[in-house]
Scaffold this active site. Structure first.
Site, PDB file in Angstrom:
ATOM      1  N   LYS A 195      10.887  -6.211  -4.711  1.00  0.00           N
ATOM      2  CA  LYS A 195      11.858  -5.629  -3.774  1.00  0.00           C
ATOM      3  C   LYS A 195      12.815  -6.708  -3.256  1.00  0.00           C
ATOM      4  O   LYS A 195      14.020  -6.496  -3.163  1.00  0.00           O
ATOM      5  CB  LYS A 195      11.112  -4.931  -2.621  1.00  0.00           C
ATOM      6  CG  LYS A 195      10.440  -3.645  -3.104  1.00  0.00           C
ATOM      7  CD  LYS A 195       9.453  -3.053  -2.121  1.00  0.00           C
ATOM      8  CE  LYS A 195       8.718  -1.896  -2.812  1.00  0.00           C
ATOM      9  NZ  LYS A 195       7.704  -1.261  -1.975  1.00  0.00           N
ATOM     10  N   GLN A 213       5.031  -2.319   3.609  1.00  0.00           N
ATOM     11  CA  GLN A 213       4.367  -2.181   2.309  1.00  0.00           C
ATOM     12  C   GLN A 213       2.967  -1.583   2.484  1.00  0.00           C
ATOM     13  O   GLN A 213       2.169  -2.085   3.273  1.00  0.00           O
ATOM     14  CB  GLN A 213       4.281  -3.558   1.616  1.00  0.00           C
ATOM     15  CG  GLN A 213       3.703  -3.506   0.227  1.00  0.00           C
ATOM     16  CD  GLN A 213       4.545  -2.676  -0.748  1.00  0.00           C
ATOM     17  OE1 GLN A 213       5.767  -2.819  -0.820  1.00  0.00           O
ATOM     18  NE2 GLN A 213       3.900  -1.784  -1.491  1.00  0.00           N
ATOM     19  N   ASP A 273      12.144   3.813   2.989  1.00  0.00           N
ATOM     20  CA  ASP A 273      11.254   4.495   2.042  1.00  0.00           C
ATOM     21  C   ASP A 273      11.387   6.021   2.105  1.00  0.00           C
ATOM     22  O   ASP A 273      10.877   6.721   1.236  1.00  0.00           O
ATOM     23  CB  ASP A 273       9.794   4.128   2.355  1.00  0.00           C
ATOM     24  CG  ASP A 273       9.288   2.997   1.468  1.00  0.00           C
ATOM     25  OD1 ASP A 273       9.801   2.856   0.337  1.00  0.00           O
ATOM     26  OD2 ASP A 273       8.383   2.274   1.905  1.00  0.00           O
TER      27      ASP A 273
END
Ligand code: NAP
Length: 284
Positions: free
Chosen positions: A54, A98, A121
């Site tokens: 990422k 995460q 997200d």
């Protein structure tokens, strides 16, 4: 039939070219880079790899990443304080925690703390609700990538029969909702589905998000179907999808490989979400 491979890496690179110009346009207009904060708690080896990918994707596109590594012993209140601080940080447009988090930290509670405007997200209930109601919202990255992969075939989604295997909040359910918004007729299957094959063998589009190595066999697939394999199952140091690739390729018209299919698009959609959030925040 021998399926054409949908190359997620190549598609991802071409989407990133557009994102580069969007990121540069933001910087020129607002005098700072788009910013994504990535929080990792503990030292889960798979998470290390995902976070690295990422951060690299941010660098590729010209988005500034802010990396936070909390120890596995971090408390829920330490993590929540960090999330709240980032929600208020004017240089941060997207916040990502995460997953999975270490035991003892309530994931749902932590994700709910991320401001919906910075929810890179797309997991926050406000964004999930927006997806359901067809309102402007941040879409979860993997399902958004799945739609781009299907569209890249040039085959229209409208009117097609789509079967999504899996009903998780991060993949199955939102993928089904996005296919519905593209006017597919959608069936969601799961572990309690009776006669799974009777659904998949009639589907024009199959999205496999099960988490079981090579679960979807060739004889479950209709001739000419588009098969999207979301699975990432590690076995003996190798990565396998949820679809038995060789036999499925004999039936499908298009298929995504693992690796190199859905995975690269997921990361790219994360960067896209962050850039879109940055513009939305300034322009609304
Ligand atoms: P998950 O939360 O474990 O959900 C799995 C789903 O599969 C559940 O809905 C489950 O049904 C269903 N299922 C399990 N066994 C089944 C069976 N025998 N028949 C039919 N359905 C069955 O997993 P997830 O987070 O959605 O992830 C799915 C896979 O995608 C995993 O391999 C994951 O690693 C991968 N993934 C990849 C990416 C990427 O970027 N490539 C991103 C996210 C996830 P129930 O609801 O009834 O239990």
């Amino acid at each position: 039939m021998s399926a054409k491979i949908i190359d997620g890496k190549a598609l991802s690179l071409s989407v990133r070219e557009n994102l580069k110009s969007e990121a540069a346009r933001f910087e020129k207009k607002y005098g700072r880079k788009v910013g994504l904060a990535v929080i990792k708690v503990g030292d889960n080896p798979a998470s290390e790899v995902y976070v690295r990918n990422k951060i690299k994707a941010c660098e590729d596109v010209g988005v500034k990443s802010f990396s936070y590594n909390l120890p596995g012993s971090a408390s829920e209140s330490e993590l929540s304080e960090l999330i709240v601080a980032l929600n208020g940080d004017a240089n941060v447009d997207g916040v990502l925690v995460q997953l999975p988090l270490p035991k003892g930290i309530n994931e749902k509670k932590m994700l709910a703390l991320i401001s919906p405007e910075k929810d890179a997200d797309g997991f926050h209930a406000v964004n999930a609700g927006g997806l359901m109601l067809g309102l402007p919202c941040t879409k979860p990255c993997t399902p958004a990538g799945i739609i781009e992969l299907i569209k890249s075939t040039g085959v229209p989604i409208a009117g097609k029969s789509a079967v999504v295997i899996g009903r998780s909040n991060i993949v199955g359910k939102p993928a089904a909702m996005l296919l519905l918004s593209e006017h597919a007729t959608v069936t969601i299957c799961h572990s309690k589905t009776v006669g799974l094959k009777s659904y998949t063998e009639n589907a024009d589009i199959i999205v496999a998000a099960v988490g079981i190595k090579e679960f979807v066999k060739g004889d479950m697939i209709k001739d000419g179907a588009i098969v999207i394999d979301v699975g990432m199952n590690r076995d003996d140091g190798k990565l396998y999808g949820d679809v038995a690739f060789a036999e499925a390729s004999e039936k499908a018209s298009y298929i995504t490989p693992v690796p190199g299919g859905v995975g690269p698009m997921t990361v790219t959609m994360l960067i896209k979400n962050t850039i879109e959030s940055a513009f939305r925040c300034k322009e609304n």
